[in-house]
Design an enzyme around this catalytic site. Structure first.
Site, PDB file in Angstrom:
ATOM      1  N   ASP A  33       0.872  -1.183   0.000  1.00 53.04           N
ATOM      2  CA  ASP A  33       0.000   0.000   0.000  1.00 53.04           C
ATOM      3  C   ASP A  33       0.902   1.223   0.000  1.00 53.04           C
ATOM      4  O   ASP A  33       1.883   1.270   0.748  1.00 53.04           O
ATOM      5  CB  ASP A  33      -0.899  -0.028   1.254  1.00 53.04           C
ATOM      6  N   GLY A  38      -4.843   5.108   2.583  1.00 54.10           N
ATOM      7  CA  GLY A  38      -4.869   4.241   3.764  1.00 54.10           C
ATOM      8  C   GLY A  38      -3.877   4.724   4.812  1.00 54.10           C
ATOM      9  O   GLY A  38      -3.180   5.726   4.616  1.00 54.10           O
ATOM     10  N   LEU A  76      -6.971  -4.662  -4.184  1.00 54.52           N
ATOM     11  CA  LEU A  76      -7.906  -3.642  -3.703  1.00 54.52           C
ATOM     12  C   LEU A  76      -7.365  -2.234  -3.894  1.00 54.52           C
ATOM     13  O   LEU A  76      -8.122  -1.259  -3.786  1.00 54.52           O
ATOM     14  CB  LEU A  76      -8.178  -3.858  -2.193  1.00 54.52           C
ATOM     15  N   TYR A 144     -13.983   6.726 -12.901  1.00 53.62           N
ATOM     16  CA  TYR A 144     -13.787   5.667 -11.896  1.00 53.62           C
ATOM     17  C   TYR A 144     -14.425   4.367 -12.379  1.00 53.62           C
ATOM     18  O   TYR A 144     -13.782   3.309 -12.388  1.00 53.62           O
ATOM     19  CB  TYR A 144     -14.393   6.102 -10.557  1.00 53.62           C
ATOM     20  N   ASP A 273     -25.595  11.513  -9.176  1.00 51.02           N
ATOM     21  CA  ASP A 273     -25.916  10.431  -8.240  1.00 51.02           C
ATOM     22  C   ASP A 273     -27.059   9.583  -8.788  1.00 51.02           C
ATOM     23  O   ASP A 273     -28.055  10.120  -9.267  1.00 51.02           O
ATOM     24  CB  ASP A 273     -26.379  11.021  -6.898  1.00 51.02           C
TER      25      ASP A 273
HETATM   26  N1  NAD Z   1     -15.860   1.100  -0.003  1.00 47.85           N
HETATM   27  C1  NAD Z   1     -16.766   0.712  -0.892  1.00 47.85           C
HETATM   28  O1  NAD Z   1     -17.975   0.768  -0.630  1.00 47.85           O
HETATM   29  C2  NAD Z   1     -16.343   0.170  -2.233  1.00 47.85           C
HETATM   30  C3  NAD Z   1     -17.343  -0.049  -3.201  1.00 47.85           C
HETATM   31  C4  NAD Z   1     -16.969  -0.563  -4.439  1.00 47.85           C
HETATM   32  C5  NAD Z   1     -15.646  -0.878  -4.698  1.00 47.85           C
HETATM   33  N2  NAD Z   1     -14.696  -0.639  -3.748  1.00 47.85           N
HETATM   34  C6  NAD Z   1     -13.296  -0.965  -4.091  1.00 47.85           C
HETATM   35  O2  NAD Z   1     -12.698  -1.680  -3.022  1.00 47.85           O
HETATM   36  C7  NAD Z   1     -11.319  -1.322  -2.912  1.00 47.85           C
HETATM   37  C8  NAD Z   1     -11.005  -0.836  -1.506  1.00 47.85           C
HETATM   38  O3  NAD Z   1     -11.797   0.323  -1.237  1.00 47.85           O
HETATM   39  P1  NAD Z   1     -11.781   1.080   0.176  1.00 47.85           P
HETATM   40  O4  NAD Z   1     -13.141   1.601   0.401  1.00 47.85           O
HETATM   41  O5  NAD Z   1     -11.142   0.217   1.204  1.00 47.85           O
HETATM   42  O6  NAD Z   1     -10.865   2.336  -0.190  1.00 47.85           O
HETATM   43  P2  NAD Z   1      -9.560   2.907   0.547  1.00 47.85           P
HETATM   44  O7  NAD Z   1      -9.224   4.190  -0.134  1.00 47.85           O
HETATM   45  O8  NAD Z   1      -9.756   2.914   2.017  1.00 47.85           O
HETATM   46  O9  NAD Z   1      -8.471   1.813   0.175  1.00 47.85           O
HETATM   47  C9  NAD Z   1      -7.696   1.845  -1.005  1.00 47.85           C
HETATM   48  C10 NAD Z   1      -6.250   1.640  -0.599  1.00 47.85           C
HETATM   49  O10 NAD Z   1      -5.438   1.648  -1.778  1.00 47.85           O
HETATM   50  C11 NAD Z   1      -4.262   2.376  -1.502  1.00 47.85           C
HETATM   51  N3  NAD Z   1      -3.712   2.864  -2.772  1.00 47.85           N
HETATM   52  C12 NAD Z   1      -4.212   3.833  -3.591  1.00 47.85           C
HETATM   53  N4  NAD Z   1      -3.398   3.999  -4.648  1.00 47.85           N
HETATM   54  C13 NAD Z   1      -2.381   3.107  -4.505  1.00 47.85           C
HETATM   55  C14 NAD Z   1      -1.227   2.791  -5.271  1.00 47.85           C
HETATM   56  N5  NAD Z   1      -0.937   3.439  -6.406  1.00 47.85           N
HETATM   57  N6  NAD Z   1      -0.387   1.823  -4.825  1.00 47.85           N
HETATM   58  C15 NAD Z   1      -0.646   1.162  -3.656  1.00 47.85           C
HETATM   59  N7  NAD Z   1      -1.725   1.424  -2.888  1.00 47.85           N
HETATM   60  C16 NAD Z   1      -2.577   2.383  -3.308  1.00 47.85           C
HETATM   61  C17 NAD Z   1      -4.693   3.496  -0.570  1.00 47.85           C
HETATM   62  O11 NAD Z   1      -3.619   4.038   0.190  1.00 47.85           O
HETATM   63  C18 NAD Z   1      -5.720   2.773   0.306  1.00 47.85           C
HETATM   64  O12 NAD Z   1      -5.116   2.213   1.449  1.00 47.85           O
HETATM   65  C19 NAD Z   1     -11.065  -0.276  -3.999  1.00 47.85           C
HETATM   66  O13 NAD Z   1     -10.550  -0.920  -5.134  1.00 47.85           O
HETATM   67  C20 NAD Z   1     -12.454   0.276  -4.287  1.00 47.85           C
HETATM   68  O14 NAD Z   1     -12.547   0.793  -5.594  1.00 47.85           O
HETATM   69  C21 NAD Z   1     -15.010  -0.111  -2.531  1.00 47.85           C
END
Ligand code: NAD
Length: 312
Positions: A33, A38, A76, A144, A273
């Site tokens: 990460d 994060g 993720l 996105y 939205d």
């Molecule tokens: N939270 C939701 O409801 C939801 C819904 C649909 C999809 N998702 C997907 O689930 C995954 C996790 O989402 P989340 O809500 O935990 O988001 P989050 O932003 O908390 O987690 C994403 C993580 O990726 C890391 N990151 C970003 N760019 C990076 C890079 N270039 N290299 C390494 N790490 C990197 C960030 O530091 C972060 O820790 C994502 O792919 C998101 O698109 C989440």
């Protein structure tokens, strides 16, 4: 899952840190990460022997080192905001498309058996049909969503070319402790809980009648674990609760749980939205044996309690 060597990209984020917590005690888990969104604080409660590497998925060397000897990769890491992606599409293309291609290439090079890719309900776009079924034609309506769609196609391509096991999960609205409420694009439940914990009022966009499919993060990580171990290679699977709840209902439930009325203010509806979104989870149930176990009331109670501990 037990004794499996797992890598979680984005493991210091909201969902990733819960997944690491869920798998960490019984498996050999590593995290990659870049901490752009994060935080290491999210990993404070995970077992000590989880190895965390601070690096970007765009750093090929770090990526290939992190992949060595892994059985399963949960991908993720991503930039995650729909409105931010409209403002900065190139950044989303870089991290979510080029980054995902780099992860898939490294997975193949390291002979990892399976990758589970976190896609999003956003790929269904503005379609008014509900519930959303995996067989519907995707209609991405933001950079996105497009970036996630490309990631899905890249998984399909690499599975057929290289024989890699890929599982794509389309996640609906996950919520729970550790979700960041501070960004202007934060999810509604994290914003409401953080505001209530701070004894502040909440703002509802539009009339609040818009509905979402909210899935408690503990249920989501249980489903992700199943996606890593069940015979579902090549599958595309919705992960949601299967129920739709309005934003007004979330506010009402939170007020009931807290035992106090909430001060609400109605703002302008957010452009772009979707009005309603609900997952069909027939496939998750049939292929993964997945059943969401946490009621919205219980999940909201746990989430609010966590935001309150953050105020102390
Ligand atoms: N939270 C939701 O409801 C939801 C819904 C649909 C999809 N998702 C997907 O689930 C995954 C996790 O989402 P989340 O809500 O935990 O988001 P989050 O932003 O908390 O987690 C994403 C993580 O990726 C890391 N990151 C970003 N760019 C990076 C890079 N270039 N290299 C390494 N790490 C990197 C960030 O530091 C972060 O820790 C994502 O792919 C998101 O698109 C989440």
């Amino acid at each position: 899952m037990q004794g499996t060597r797992v890598l979680v990209t984005g493991g210091a984020g909201f969902i990733g840190s819960h997944l690491v917590e869920q798998l960490g005690a019984r498996n050999e888990v590593a995290v990659l990460d870049d901490l752009s969104a994060g935080s290491l604080r999210n990993l404070e409660t995970v077992p000590r022997d989880v190895h965390v590497k601070k690096a970007s998925i765009l750093n090929r060397k770090a990526l290939s080192t992190a992949m060595e000897g892994r059985d399963i990769v949960y991908h993720l890491a991503a930039k995650t905001s729909v409105p931010d992606s409209v403002a900065h599409p190139e950044a989303y293309w870089r991290t979510n498309v080029q980054g995902t291609l780099a992860v898939l290439k490294a997975v193949v090079d390291a002979k990892v058996r399976r990758v589970v890719f976190a896609s999003s309900a956003a790929v269904y776009g503005n379609s008014e049909t509900n519930p959303k079924v995996e067989t519907m034609r995707p209609a991405p309506a933001s950079p996105y969503a497009t970036s996630k769609m490309v990631g899905e196609f890249a998984c399909e391509e690499i599975a057929s070319l290289k024989g890699l096991e890929t599982v794509v999960v389309r996640i609906f609205n996950a919520y729970g402790p550790r979700q960041d409420p501070t960004s202007p694009y934060a999810s509604v439940i994290s914003k409401f809980c953080a505001a209530m914990a701070a004894d502040e009022g909440i703002e509802i966009y539009g009339d609040g009648g818009q509905t979402r499919d909210f899935l408690y993060v503990g249920d989501l990580t249980a489903a992700l674990e199943l996606a890593g171990e069940r015979p579902v290679a090549g599958q595309l699977i919705n992960l949601g609760s299967g129920s739709a709840t309005s934003v007004n209902e979330v506010a009402r439930l939170l007020s009931e749980i807290a035992g106090v009325p909430i001060r609400t203010k109605h703002g302008e509806p957010r452009p772009g939205d979707v009005r309603d979104s609900r997952a069909d989870i027939t496939r998750a149930s049939a292929k993964l044996g997945f059943t969401p176990r946490t009621s919205l009331r219980d999940g909201l109670g746990r989430t609010l309690a966590w935001y309150r501990t953050q105020r102390r």
